[in-house]
Scaffold this active site. Structure first.
Site, PDB file in Angstrom:
ATOM      1  N   HIS A  16       4.035  -0.320 -12.106  1.00 15.39           N
ATOM      2  CA  HIS A  16       2.529  -0.262 -11.210  1.00 15.39           C
ATOM      3  C   HIS A  16       1.951   1.186 -11.615  1.00 15.39           C
ATOM      4  O   HIS A  16       2.043   2.133 -11.268  1.00 15.39           O
ATOM      5  CB  HIS A  16       2.728  -0.254  -9.709  1.00 15.39           C
ATOM      6  CG  HIS A  16       1.610  -0.416  -9.090  1.00 15.39           C
ATOM      7  ND1 HIS A  16       1.634  -0.898  -7.571  1.00 15.39           N
ATOM      8  CD2 HIS A  16       0.455   0.284  -9.090  1.00 15.39           C
ATOM      9  CE1 HIS A  16       0.576  -1.146  -7.384  1.00 15.39           C
ATOM     10  NE2 HIS A  16      -0.178  -0.291  -8.051  1.00 15.39           N
ATOM     11  N   HIS A  18      -1.863   1.990 -13.423  1.00 16.09           N
ATOM     12  CA  HIS A  18      -3.253   1.501 -13.833  1.00 16.09           C
ATOM     13  C   HIS A  18      -3.544   2.530 -14.901  1.00 16.09           C
ATOM     14  O   HIS A  18      -3.794   3.931 -14.516  1.00 16.09           O
ATOM     15  CB  HIS A  18      -4.592   1.899 -12.806  1.00 16.09           C
ATOM     16  CG  HIS A  18      -4.145   0.686 -11.293  1.00 16.09           C
ATOM     17  ND1 HIS A  18      -4.734  -0.447 -11.358  1.00 16.09           N
ATOM     18  CD2 HIS A  18      -3.353   0.930 -10.496  1.00 16.09           C
ATOM     19  CE1 HIS A  18      -4.255  -1.086 -10.315  1.00 16.09           C
ATOM     20  NE2 HIS A  18      -3.244   0.015  -9.628  1.00 16.09           N
ATOM     21  N   HIS A 196      -2.204  -7.037  -6.264  1.00 14.71           N
ATOM     22  CA  HIS A 196      -2.102  -6.179  -5.021  1.00 14.71           C
ATOM     23  C   HIS A 196      -2.201  -6.799  -3.664  1.00 14.71           C
ATOM     24  O   HIS A 196      -3.209  -7.734  -3.614  1.00 14.71           O
ATOM     25  CB  HIS A 196      -3.087  -5.086  -5.048  1.00 14.71           C
ATOM     26  CG  HIS A 196      -3.205  -3.910  -6.448  1.00 14.71           C
ATOM     27  ND1 HIS A 196      -2.762  -4.288  -7.649  1.00 14.71           N
ATOM     28  CD2 HIS A 196      -2.957  -2.560  -6.109  1.00 14.71           C
ATOM     29  CE1 HIS A 196      -2.563  -3.089  -8.290  1.00 14.71           C
ATOM     30  NE2 HIS A 196      -2.940  -2.101  -7.354  1.00 14.71           N
ATOM     31  N   GLU A 199      -1.600  -3.497   0.885  1.00 16.48           N
ATOM     32  CA  GLU A 199      -1.754  -1.968   0.722  1.00 16.48           C
ATOM     33  C   GLU A 199      -2.580  -1.639   1.765  1.00 16.48           C
ATOM     34  O   GLU A 199      -2.118  -0.771   2.799  1.00 16.48           O
ATOM     35  CB  GLU A 199      -2.633  -1.699  -0.629  1.00 16.48           C
ATOM     36  CG  GLU A 199      -2.759  -0.259  -0.960  1.00 16.48           C
ATOM     37  CD  GLU A 199      -3.485   0.062  -2.120  1.00 16.48           C
ATOM     38  OE1 GLU A 199      -4.167  -0.847  -2.716  1.00 16.48           O
ATOM     39  OE2 GLU A 199      -3.613   1.267  -2.530  1.00 16.48           O
ATOM     40  N   ASP A 277       1.112   4.463  -9.782  1.00 14.64           N
ATOM     41  CA  ASP A 277      -0.291   3.864  -9.430  1.00 14.64           C
ATOM     42  C   ASP A 277      -1.325   4.563 -10.265  1.00 14.64           C
ATOM     43  O   ASP A 277      -1.647   4.074 -11.312  1.00 14.64           O
ATOM     44  CB  ASP A 277      -0.605   4.061  -7.957  1.00 14.64           C
ATOM     45  CG  ASP A 277      -1.493   2.823  -7.330  1.00 14.64           C
ATOM     46  OD1 ASP A 277      -1.975   2.035  -8.135  1.00 14.64           O
ATOM     47  OD2 ASP A 277      -1.839   2.859  -6.168  1.00 14.64           O
ATOM     48  N   ASP A 278      -1.884   5.615  -9.628  1.00 13.29           N
ATOM     49  CA  ASP A 278      -3.003   6.206 -10.416  1.00 13.29           C
ATOM     50  C   ASP A 278      -2.964   7.673 -10.440  1.00 13.29           C
ATOM     51  O   ASP A 278      -3.403   8.496  -9.672  1.00 13.29           O
ATOM     52  CB  ASP A 278      -4.406   6.114  -9.640  1.00 13.29           C
ATOM     53  CG  ASP A 278      -4.843   4.777  -9.496  1.00 13.29           C
ATOM     54  OD1 ASP A 278      -5.358   4.123 -10.587  1.00 13.29           O
ATOM     55  OD2 ASP A 278      -4.367   4.064  -8.379  1.00 13.29           O
TER      56      ASP A 278
HETATM   57  N1  ADE Z   1      -7.134   0.203  -8.677  1.00 13.38           N
HETATM   58  C1  ADE Z   1      -6.541   1.369  -9.157  1.00 13.38           C
HETATM   59  N2  ADE Z   1      -5.498   1.683  -7.904  1.00 13.38           N
HETATM   60  C2  ADE Z   1      -5.786   0.847  -7.118  1.00 13.38           C
HETATM   61  C3  ADE Z   1      -5.115   0.679  -6.007  1.00 13.38           C
HETATM   62  N3  ADE Z   1      -4.114   1.456  -5.475  1.00 13.38           N
HETATM   63  N4  ADE Z   1      -5.249  -0.226  -5.183  1.00 13.38           N
HETATM   64  C4  ADE Z   1      -6.173  -1.264  -5.439  1.00 13.38           C
HETATM   65  N5  ADE Z   1      -6.968  -1.180  -6.672  1.00 13.38           N
HETATM   66  C5  ADE Z   1      -6.459  -0.189  -7.472  1.00 13.38           C
HETATM   67 ZN    ZN Z   2      -2.436  -0.168  -7.967  1.00 10.90          ZN
END
Ligand code: ADE
Ligand code: ZN
Length: 336
Positions: A16, A18, A196, A199, A277-278
């Site tokens: 996971h 991005h 997703h 969340e 994630d990011d």
């Molecule tokens: N796009 C990038 N990170 C995300 C996240 N945590 N949740 C939803 N969309 C995303």
């Molecule tokens: Zn994500």
């Protein structure tokens, strides 16, 4: 050896991530200069100071702004390569990365340049870093399904480079059922399916992702814990949850890292694993995420080993690739 070092040195998979969320401010600044794009920040420090979010939408607004400097094939290559070098440093041997084509094509960037630059870096990573990978194309759920369908059409000539489709962006108000048609097309084409869900959105969105989109993994899934029947279904079907602890903290999905539900997920029999994630926005790559939960929750060695094994079990590697990766991990664990 302490458990954070054990986890850091272990071979692992990330499922996971991005790629646009791995855009470090230094590279963003350099690229803005070379592409003549104006960023609303005067320095790298100013960009970092803006990374203070109270929910998903506040993050997404900055995330889309950041990606606006990505214009050419080489930009997507450089972005992806930088992530892959960091992943290699964290002993990631397999990664399944998301990209958001609509975040780029909407600005006039060519689909071919997006997918071309990313997949060229992934191919180099196999050769030079020994990292295998899958590429997952996400649809932006705040946009209409018609836009996702147009993106699906655009992707047709690149399907040999794309392994799966996913669903991301603003969750609440945009249920998985909105994307039933495009997911059915991707399923017919033999692609892997993820979304997703849970969340910020309710457990019902996780049900919809399973029942209406037929996904093979749930990204995040935190709120599934509110529905015991759903937890049982996820556990019985060995549905992988790609969990992102530092993301959950930065986006206020949990109030404090000590409240993170990863142990509860494992105790409920869920196939949960750890991801970043990011990472450039949330304060750390995959090993930092392991460290955060190991320290905050005082995870046991058995729990850490389960998380590491789940990273391969939940992947889209072939059966034989999984067996090789799991044997490598087991060998490492038996010597550590
Ligand atoms: N796009 C990038 N990170 C995300 C996240 N945590 N949740 C939803 N969309 C995303
Ligand atoms: Zn994500």
């Amino acid at each position: 050896m302490n458990l954070t070092t054990l986890a850091a040195n272990a071979p692992k998979a990330e499922l996971h991530l991005h790629i646009e969320g791995s855009f470090e401010p230094e590279l963003m600044f350099d690229m803005a200069k070379r592409n003549n794009v104006k960023l609303p920040f005067a320095s790298v420090e100013e960009i970092r100071a803006a990374y203070d979010f109270s929910n998903l939408q506040e993050f997404l607004d900055i995330y889309y702004q950041g990606m606006s400097v990505l214009l050419f094939e080489q930009d997507f290559y450089d972005l992806t390569w930088e992530y892959l070098e960091r992943a290699a440093a964290d002993n990631v041997i397999h990664t399944e990365i998301f990209f958001d084509p609509q975040g780029h094509t909407i600005r006039g960037v060519k689909f071919a340049d997006v997918v071309g630059g990313i997949s060229r870096a992934l191919s180099d990573a196999k050769q030079k870093l020994g990292i295998s990978s899958k590429l997952i194309m996400c649809f932006l759920r705040h946009l209409p399904e018609e836009d996702a369908l147009a993106t699906w059409d655009e992707a047709q000539e690149f399907l040999s480079l794309i392994d799966g489709v996913g669903l991301d962006s603003s969750e609440v108000g945009h249920p998985p059922s909105k994307f039933k048609k495009v997911f059915a097309l991707a399923k017919d084409a033999g692609l892997h399916l993820v979304a997703h869900a849970g969340e910020e959105g309710p457990p019902d969105y996780v049900w919809q992702a399973l029942d209406e989109l037929q996904v093979q993994r749930i990204d995040h899934g935190n709120r599934a814990l509110e529905d015991q029947k759903l937890v049982e279904k996820l556990a019985e079907s060995d549905m992988c949850l790609t969990v992102c602890p530092l993301s959950n903290l930065k986006l206020c999905v949990v109030g404090d890292i000590t409240e993170h539900p990863i142990r509860k997920m494992l105790q409920s029999g869920l196939l949960a694993m750890i991801n970043s994630d990011d990472p450039s926005y949330f304060g750390g790559y995959v090993n930092a995420n392991y460290t955060a939960v190991i320290e905050a929750l005082n995870l046991s060695r058995e729990e850490v080993e389960t998380l590491l094994r789940n990273s391969f079990i939940g992947s889209f590697m072939s059966k034989s690739e999984k067996a090789v990766a799991l044997a490598k991990l087991d060998q490492y664990l038996s010597q550590t």
